[in-house]
Design an enzyme around this catalytic site. Structure first.
Site, PDB file in Angstrom:
ATOM      1  N   LYS A  39       0.850  -1.192   0.000  1.00 13.11           N
ATOM      2  CA  LYS A  39       0.000   0.000   0.000  1.00 13.11           C
ATOM      3  C   LYS A  39       0.886   1.242   0.000  1.00 13.11           C
ATOM      4  CE  LYS A  39      -2.370   1.681   3.771  1.00 13.11           C
ATOM      5  NZ  LYS A  39      -2.306   3.143   3.889  1.00 13.11           N
TER       6      LYS A  39
ATOM      7  N   ASP B 215      -3.506   4.379  -1.861  1.00 14.73           N
ATOM      8  CA  ASP B 215      -4.459   4.846  -0.839  1.00 14.73           C
ATOM      9  C   ASP B 215      -4.501   6.367  -0.813  1.00 14.73           C
ATOM     10  OD1 ASP B 215      -5.986   5.102   1.467  1.00 14.73           O
ATOM     11  OD2 ASP B 215      -4.387   4.469   2.826  1.00 14.73           O
TER      12      ASP B 215
ATOM     13  N   LYS C  41      -7.607   8.155  -1.226  1.00 16.07           N
ATOM     14  CA  LYS C  41      -8.928   8.559  -0.685  1.00 16.07           C
ATOM     15  C   LYS C  41      -9.515   9.778  -1.384  1.00 16.07           C
ATOM     16  CE  LYS C  41      -7.901   6.861   4.012  1.00 16.07           C
ATOM     17  NZ  LYS C  41      -6.445   6.596   3.936  1.00 16.07           N
TER      18      LYS C  41
ATOM     19  N   ASP D 180     -14.136  14.576  -4.292  1.00 15.78           N
ATOM     20  CA  ASP D 180     -14.278  15.861  -4.988  1.00 15.78           C
ATOM     21  C   ASP D 180     -15.531  15.780  -5.851  1.00 15.78           C
ATOM     22  OD1 ASP D 180     -13.682  18.380  -6.310  1.00 15.78           O
ATOM     23  OD2 ASP D 180     -11.561  18.024  -5.871  1.00 15.78           O
TER      24      ASP D 180
ATOM     25  N   THR E 211     -11.999   5.787  10.857  1.00 12.88           N
ATOM     26  CA  THR E 211     -12.055   5.258  12.233  1.00 12.88           C
ATOM     27  C   THR E 211     -11.609   6.311  13.250  1.00 12.88           C
ATOM     28  OG1 THR E 211      -9.944   4.223  11.768  1.00 12.88           O
ATOM     29  CG2 THR E 211     -11.858   2.794  11.741  1.00 12.88           C
TER      30      THR E 211
ATOM     31  N   ARG F 212       3.231  -1.302  10.740  1.00 14.55           N
ATOM     32  CA  ARG F 212       4.340  -1.438  11.688  1.00 14.55           C
ATOM     33  C   ARG F 212       4.662  -2.846  12.178  1.00 14.55           C
ATOM     34  NH1 ARG F 212       1.914   3.519  14.780  1.00 14.55           N
ATOM     35  NH2 ARG F 212       0.138   2.528  13.784  1.00 14.55           N
TER      36      ARG F 212
HETATM   37  O1  C5P Z   1       1.214   0.490  11.173  1.00 16.77           O
HETATM   38  P1  C5P Z   1      -0.212   0.045  11.088  1.00 16.77           P
HETATM   39  O2  C5P Z   1      -0.380  -1.465  10.931  1.00 16.77           O
HETATM   40  O3  C5P Z   1      -1.065   0.601  12.206  1.00 16.77           O
HETATM   41  O4  C5P Z   1      -0.694   0.684   9.709  1.00 16.77           O
HETATM   42  C1  C5P Z   1      -2.025   0.598   9.262  1.00 16.77           C
HETATM   43  C2  C5P Z   1      -2.196   1.327   7.959  1.00 16.77           C
HETATM   44  O5  C5P Z   1      -3.577   1.366   7.653  1.00 16.77           O
HETATM   45  C3  C5P Z   1      -1.715   2.771   7.970  1.00 16.77           C
HETATM   46  O6  C5P Z   1      -1.262   3.073   6.641  1.00 16.77           O
HETATM   47  C4  C5P Z   1      -2.965   3.547   8.312  1.00 16.77           C
HETATM   48  O7  C5P Z   1      -2.950   4.861   7.817  1.00 16.77           O
HETATM   49  C5  C5P Z   1      -4.034   2.720   7.594  1.00 16.77           C
HETATM   50  N1  C5P Z   1      -5.386   2.855   8.131  1.00 16.77           N
HETATM   51  C6  C5P Z   1      -5.719   2.568   9.451  1.00 16.77           C
HETATM   52  N2  C5P Z   1      -7.002   2.694   9.881  1.00 16.77           N
HETATM   53  C7  C5P Z   1      -7.957   3.108   9.031  1.00 16.77           C
HETATM   54  C8  C5P Z   1      -7.652   3.384   7.700  1.00 16.77           C
HETATM   55  C9  C5P Z   1      -6.344   3.255   7.281  1.00 16.77           C
HETATM   56  O8  C5P Z   1      -4.862   2.180  10.227  1.00 16.77           O
HETATM   57  N3  C5P Z   1      -9.194   3.180   9.459  1.00 16.77           N
END
Ligand code: C5P
Length: 232
Positions: free
Chosen positions: A32, A59, A61, A64, A119, A211
């Protein structure tokens, strides 16, 4: 497509991202690319990662007026991404225009999924800032149904919502779910988290993992563990 682990490459620049991807010598994970990396490096980063053989979820999003989204989606489609997204809050008309723009002359197109409510938006903020009075779950399911009606392929949601989305929109409607952590891992800033195994059980189609893989001592091992738990 379906049932795959997508690595969130939340890196500040190309060098860092490429040295991370260099660690994967055998498999080519689905990745992603988010706003940070895309705005830092421009569309060339998509071409460069694609040239290495990875599938890409871009990603960005989009949100518009329909005509602008349609034309922008046509550009992303020509970049040959495999998945992209928009905000369902842009209305059904905007989502229909997006599908039109995304569809290539040969009839193919990337998977298109919708963000329902972020979220990070609480029910209280939704009411006070956006004047949306309904309960969060009802709003999320309504936006998911709008996305389905517009012809989209799925939504980004919490793995904990995946079963409800499938029951409202059908099993074939994709749920792409971030918020994944290993049972013995650090939650970081995520609050409602689930393991890859549990996400599989609830019915997620794609998990987005950042992460737990990118910050692991051995990212390839962490990725393989995710795949083993989620895909089997
Ligand atoms: O590092 P981590 O596993 O928390 O990363 C989750 C990814 O998913 C990040 O790129 C974050 O911006 C994205 N994301 C999220 N929750 C959402 C939408 C997107 O954690 N509701």
């Amino acid at each position: 497509m379906g049932k795959d682990v997508i690595i969130a490459c939340d890196f500040a620049g190309k060098a860092e991202c490429m040295s991370f991807l260099d660690k994967f010598t055998g498999v080519k994970p689905f990745v992603k690319i988010g706003m940070e990396l895309f705005y830092a490096e421009g569309p060339q980063i998509v071409r460069d990662i694609k040239a290495r053989g990875h599938k890409i979820f871009l990603d960005l999003k989009l949100h518009d007026i329909p005509n602008t989204v349609k034309k922008s989606m046509a550009v992303l489609s020509r970049l040959d991404v495999d998945m992209c997204n928009l905000h369902a809050g842009g209305t059904v008309a905007m989502m229909e225009a997006a599908i039109e723009g995304l569809t290539r002359p040969d009839g193919t197109r990337p998977i298109l999924i919708a963000v329902t409510q972020l979220t990070s938006t609480s029910e209280e903020r939704m009411r006070s800032d956006l004047l949306i009075e309904k309960p969060m779950e009802e709003v999320v399911m309504h936006y998911a149904l709008n996305a389905k009606r517009a012809g989209l392929d799925g939504v980004v949601c919490s793995p904990l919502e995946a079963a409800a989305v499938h029951s409202v929109c059908g099993k074939e409607f994709y749920t792409v779910t971030p918020g994944i952590r290993f049972a013995d891992g650090d939650k970081g800033d995520q609050s409602r988290v689930t393991t890859p195994e549990k996400a599989k059980e609830i019915g997620s189609d794609y998990i987005v993992v950042g992460r737990p893989i990118t910050a692991a001592a051995d990212p390839v091992k962490a990725y393989n563990r995710c795949v083993k738990e989620f895909v089997g």
